[in-house]
Design a protein around this motif. Structure first.
Motif, PDB file in Angstrom:
ATOM      1  N   LEU A   1      13.894  -6.614  13.610  1.00 21.77           N
ATOM      2  CA  LEU A   1      12.640  -7.478  12.301  1.00 21.77           C
ATOM      3  C   LEU A   1      12.045  -6.104  12.062  1.00 21.77           C
ATOM      4  O   LEU A   1      11.499  -5.350  13.782  1.00 21.77           O
ATOM      5  N   ARG A   2      11.696  -5.761  11.759  1.00 25.37           N
ATOM      6  CA  ARG A   2      10.537  -4.636  11.192  1.00 25.37           C
ATOM      7  C   ARG A   2       9.293  -5.369  11.142  1.00 25.37           C
ATOM      8  O   ARG A   2       9.060  -6.291  10.193  1.00 25.37           O
ATOM      9  N   TYR A   3       7.949  -5.212  12.054  1.00 26.38           N
ATOM     10  CA  TYR A   3       7.010  -6.731  12.402  1.00 26.38           C
ATOM     11  C   TYR A   3       5.841  -5.385  11.722  1.00 26.38           C
ATOM     12  O   TYR A   3       5.633  -4.787  12.249  1.00 26.38           O
ATOM     13  N   ARG A   4       4.796  -6.282  10.775  1.00 27.40           N
ATOM     14  CA  ARG A   4       3.637  -4.862  10.372  1.00 27.40           C
ATOM     15  C   ARG A   4       2.127  -6.394  10.483  1.00 27.40           C
ATOM     16  O   ARG A   4       2.537  -7.803   9.674  1.00 27.40           O
ATOM     17  N   GLU A   5       1.764  -5.808  11.439  1.00 26.40           N
ATOM     18  CA  GLU A   5       0.451  -6.457  10.798  1.00 26.40           C
ATOM     19  C   GLU A   5      -1.085  -6.188   9.723  1.00 26.40           C
ATOM     20  O   GLU A   5      -0.882  -5.119   9.654  1.00 26.40           O
ATOM     21  N   GLN A   6      -0.969  -7.733   9.376  1.00 24.39           N
ATOM     22  CA  GLN A   6      -2.526  -7.232   7.803  1.00 24.39           C
ATOM     23  C   GLN A   6      -3.784  -8.011   8.706  1.00 24.39           C
ATOM     24  O   GLN A   6      -3.906  -9.078   9.132  1.00 24.39           O
ATOM     25  N   PRO A   7      -4.576  -7.275   9.231  1.00 31.79           N
ATOM     26  CA  PRO A   7      -5.670  -7.602  10.456  1.00 31.79           C
ATOM     27  C   PRO A   7      -6.564  -8.205   9.743  1.00 31.79           C
ATOM     28  O   PRO A   7      -6.892  -9.521  10.627  1.00 31.79           O
ATOM     29  N   GLU A   8      -6.993  -7.846   8.395  1.00 32.35           N
ATOM     30  CA  GLU A   8      -8.172  -8.872   8.309  1.00 32.35           C
ATOM     31  C   GLU A   8      -8.040  -9.738   7.235  1.00 32.35           C
ATOM     32  O   GLU A   8      -8.399 -10.848   6.477  1.00 32.35           O
ATOM     33  N   CYS A   9      -6.249 -10.202   7.131  1.00 24.58           N
ATOM     34  CA  CYS A   9      -5.680 -12.087   6.517  1.00 24.58           C
ATOM     35  C   CYS A   9      -6.295 -12.991   7.348  1.00 24.58           C
ATOM     36  O   CYS A   9      -5.197 -12.850   8.736  1.00 24.58           O
ATOM     37  N   GLY A  10      -5.770 -13.821   7.013  1.00 27.44           N
ATOM     38  CA  GLY A  10      -5.678 -15.440   6.894  1.00 27.44           C
ATOM     39  C   GLY A  10      -4.307 -15.404   6.638  1.00 27.44           C
ATOM     40  O   GLY A  10      -3.129 -15.074   6.306  1.00 27.44           O
ATOM     41  N   HIS A  11      -4.022 -16.901   6.419  1.00 28.15           N
ATOM     42  CA  HIS A  11      -2.652 -17.126   6.427  1.00 28.15           C
ATOM     43  C   HIS A  11      -2.335 -17.427   4.772  1.00 28.15           C
ATOM     44  O   HIS A  11      -1.127 -16.845   4.881  1.00 28.15           O
ATOM     45  N   TRP A  12      -2.835 -17.378   4.042  1.00 31.51           N
ATOM     46  CA  TRP A  12      -2.512 -16.750   2.401  1.00 31.51           C
ATOM     47  C   TRP A  12      -2.581 -15.865   1.780  1.00 31.51           C
ATOM     48  O   TRP A  12      -3.017 -15.359   1.342  1.00 31.51           O
ATOM     49  N   LEU A  13      -1.322 -15.012   2.970  1.00 30.20           N
ATOM     50  CA  LEU A  13      -1.341 -13.869   2.333  1.00 30.20           C
ATOM     51  C   LEU A  13      -0.517 -13.987   0.744  1.00 30.20           C
ATOM     52  O   LEU A  13      -0.847 -12.691   0.217  1.00 30.20           O
ATOM     53  N   ILE A  14       0.260 -14.409   0.546  1.00 32.33           N
ATOM     54  CA  ILE A  14       0.581 -14.532  -0.914  1.00 32.33           C
ATOM     55  C   ILE A  14      -0.286 -14.689  -2.079  1.00 32.33           C
ATOM     56  O   ILE A  14      -0.390 -14.639  -3.137  1.00 32.33           O
ATOM     57  N   GLY A  15      -1.957 -14.588  -1.669  1.00 29.20           N
ATOM     58  CA  GLY A  15      -2.624 -14.426  -2.629  1.00 29.20           C
ATOM     59  C   GLY A  15      -5.079 -14.224  -2.465  1.00 29.20           C
ATOM     60  O   GLY A  15      -5.247 -14.165  -3.421  1.00 29.20           O
ATOM     61  N   GLU A  16      -4.454 -13.712  -1.060  1.00 29.62           N
ATOM     62  CA  GLU A  16      -5.013 -12.893  -0.760  1.00 29.62           C
ATOM     63  C   GLU A  16      -5.431 -11.884  -0.878  1.00 29.62           C
ATOM     64  O   GLU A  16      -4.799 -11.078  -1.717  1.00 29.62           O
ATOM     65  N   ALA A  17      -7.147 -11.670  -1.356  1.00 36.93           N
ATOM     66  CA  ALA A  17      -7.281  -9.671  -1.731  1.00 36.93           C
ATOM     67  C   ALA A  17      -6.376  -8.798  -1.048  1.00 36.93           C
ATOM     68  O   ALA A  17      -6.373  -9.001  -0.112  1.00 36.93           O
ATOM     69  N   GLY A  18      -5.880  -8.082  -1.982  1.00 35.37           N
ATOM     70  CA  GLY A  18      -5.285  -7.143  -1.653  1.00 35.37           C
ATOM     71  C   GLY A  18      -3.466  -7.532  -1.890  1.00 35.37           C
ATOM     72  O   GLY A  18      -2.630  -6.872  -1.895  1.00 35.37           O
ATOM     73  N   TYR A  19      -3.475  -8.638  -2.491  1.00 36.06           N
ATOM     74  CA  TYR A  19      -1.616  -9.159  -2.314  1.00 36.06           C
ATOM     75  C   TYR A  19      -0.488  -7.921  -3.086  1.00 36.06           C
ATOM     76  O   TYR A  19       0.474  -8.210  -2.264  1.00 36.06           O
ATOM     77  N   PRO A  20      -1.144  -7.616  -4.364  1.00 38.53           N
ATOM     78  CA  PRO A  20      -0.203  -6.751  -4.840  1.00 38.53           C
ATOM     79  C   PRO A  20       0.143  -5.126  -3.940  1.00 38.53           C
ATOM     80  O   PRO A  20       1.377  -4.985  -3.897  1.00 38.53           O
ATOM     81  N   GLU A  21      -1.108  -5.300  -3.164  1.00 40.98           N
ATOM     82  CA  GLU A  21      -0.591  -4.190  -2.489  1.00 40.98           C
ATOM     83  C   GLU A  21       0.442  -4.126  -0.911  1.00 40.98           C
ATOM     84  O   GLU A  21       1.574  -3.840  -0.813  1.00 40.98           O
ATOM     85  N   ARG A  22       0.421  -5.495  -0.659  1.00 42.95           N
ATOM     86  CA  ARG A  22       1.421  -5.940  -0.259  1.00 42.95           C
ATOM     87  C   ARG A  22       3.121  -6.574  -0.368  1.00 42.95           C
ATOM     88  O   ARG A  22       3.689  -6.496   0.066  1.00 42.95           O
ATOM     89  N   ILE A  23       2.578  -5.957  -2.000  1.00 44.45           N
ATOM     90  CA  ILE A  23       4.034  -6.593  -2.467  1.00 44.45           C
ATOM     91  C   ILE A  23       4.605  -5.325  -3.266  1.00 44.45           C
ATOM     92  O   ILE A  23       6.085  -5.358  -2.640  1.00 44.45           O
TER      93      ILE A  23
END
Length: 252
Positions: A218-240
């Motif tokens: 597994l390639r594992y990456r943490e998003q320290p400032e994010c909560g549960h709603w990674l799919i809609g929180e600010a910056g989600y295009p960067e995660r895409i």
């Protein structure tokens, strides 16, 4: 031929949570499919929803994925656990997990979850009814990383959830259910997991334990400032964009 992507939503959710992701992936040339899990729609009856178990949801995703050639599966929350289950049996190009629920080997409960879940998990007969989050509980567990305007928008699309499914998945090895057991030796596709550091639903300790369970698979990456709603929180295009880059690097 462009690669097929199957999106799998989580608990208290419906297929529309992926609308922004569908647009982004389609524009990048992927053939997109989104699965509406059984009884996860706005006009469902509580009687129907209460009968839905985890295996029913796994089967619903499998019925879509098996008709595609080496698809990519992307799952959020409980949807990520469905992706892990199917990665054991289907030939996938890749599996992407976003704040994913953990397999049975990882104990899923942490103290930080209690303000949102305690009253439900302490209720006798949880497995016989539905689990309906209050506004306060939904904001704490799911939408803590959003501003109030976005919280209101996502709350409007959220649903009650099957108590049976919550009971099946909520106790790890301490529960009677084995439906969420995963044999990591059977998974051969590349796997990427993104985890929110401020997630109250899938606490970061659970995500880290899941990372240790999979090890080098597994390639594992943490998003320290994010909560549960990674799919809609600010910056989600960067995660895409990060996911696109990782998929390209793995030939997917």
């Amino acid at each position: 031929m462009s690669r097929a992507v199957v999106f799998v939503h989580g608990m208290w959710s419906q297929a529309c949570v992926w609308d922004g992701w569908l647009s982004a992936f389609s524009q990048s040339g992927y053939r997109c499919h989104v699965v509406a899990l059984p009884a996860h729609h706005s006009d469902v009856s509580e009687v129907e929803l209460a009968c839905v178990g985890f295996d029913d949801c796994v089967d619903a995703v499998a019925s879509v994925a098996t008709g595609l050639e080496r698809p990519i599966l992307i799952g959020h929350s409980m949807g990520g656990l469905i992706v892990q289950k199917l990665a054991q049996t289907l030939l996938l190009s890749a599996a992407v997990l976003l704040n994913s629920a953990a397999p049975r080997a990882v104990f899923p409960l942490r103290p930080v979850m209690l303000p949102g879940l305690a009253r439900h998990f302490l209720r006798w007969g949880l497995w016989k009814g539905v689990l309906r989050l209050s506004r306060r509980e939904a904001d704490y567990l799911l939408f803590s990383g959003l501003d109030e305007t976005d919280r209101a928008r996502w709350r409007a699309s959220s649903l009650p959830e099957s108590g049976l499914m919550a009971y099946q998945l909520g106790f790890g090895r301490l529960g009677w259910s084995r439906v969420h057991e995963v044999d990591l030796t059977r998974i051969t596709c590349p796997m990427l997991a993104l985890a929110g550091g401020r997630d109250h639903m899938i606490p970061i300790g659970v995500s880290r334990a899941m990372s240790r369970f999979y090890g080098s698979k597994l390639r594992y990456r943490e998003q320290p400032e994010c909560g549960h709603w990674l799919i809609g929180e600010a910056g989600y295009p960067e995660r895409i964009a990060e996911i696109h880059s990782w998929l390209s690097a793995h030939g997917a």
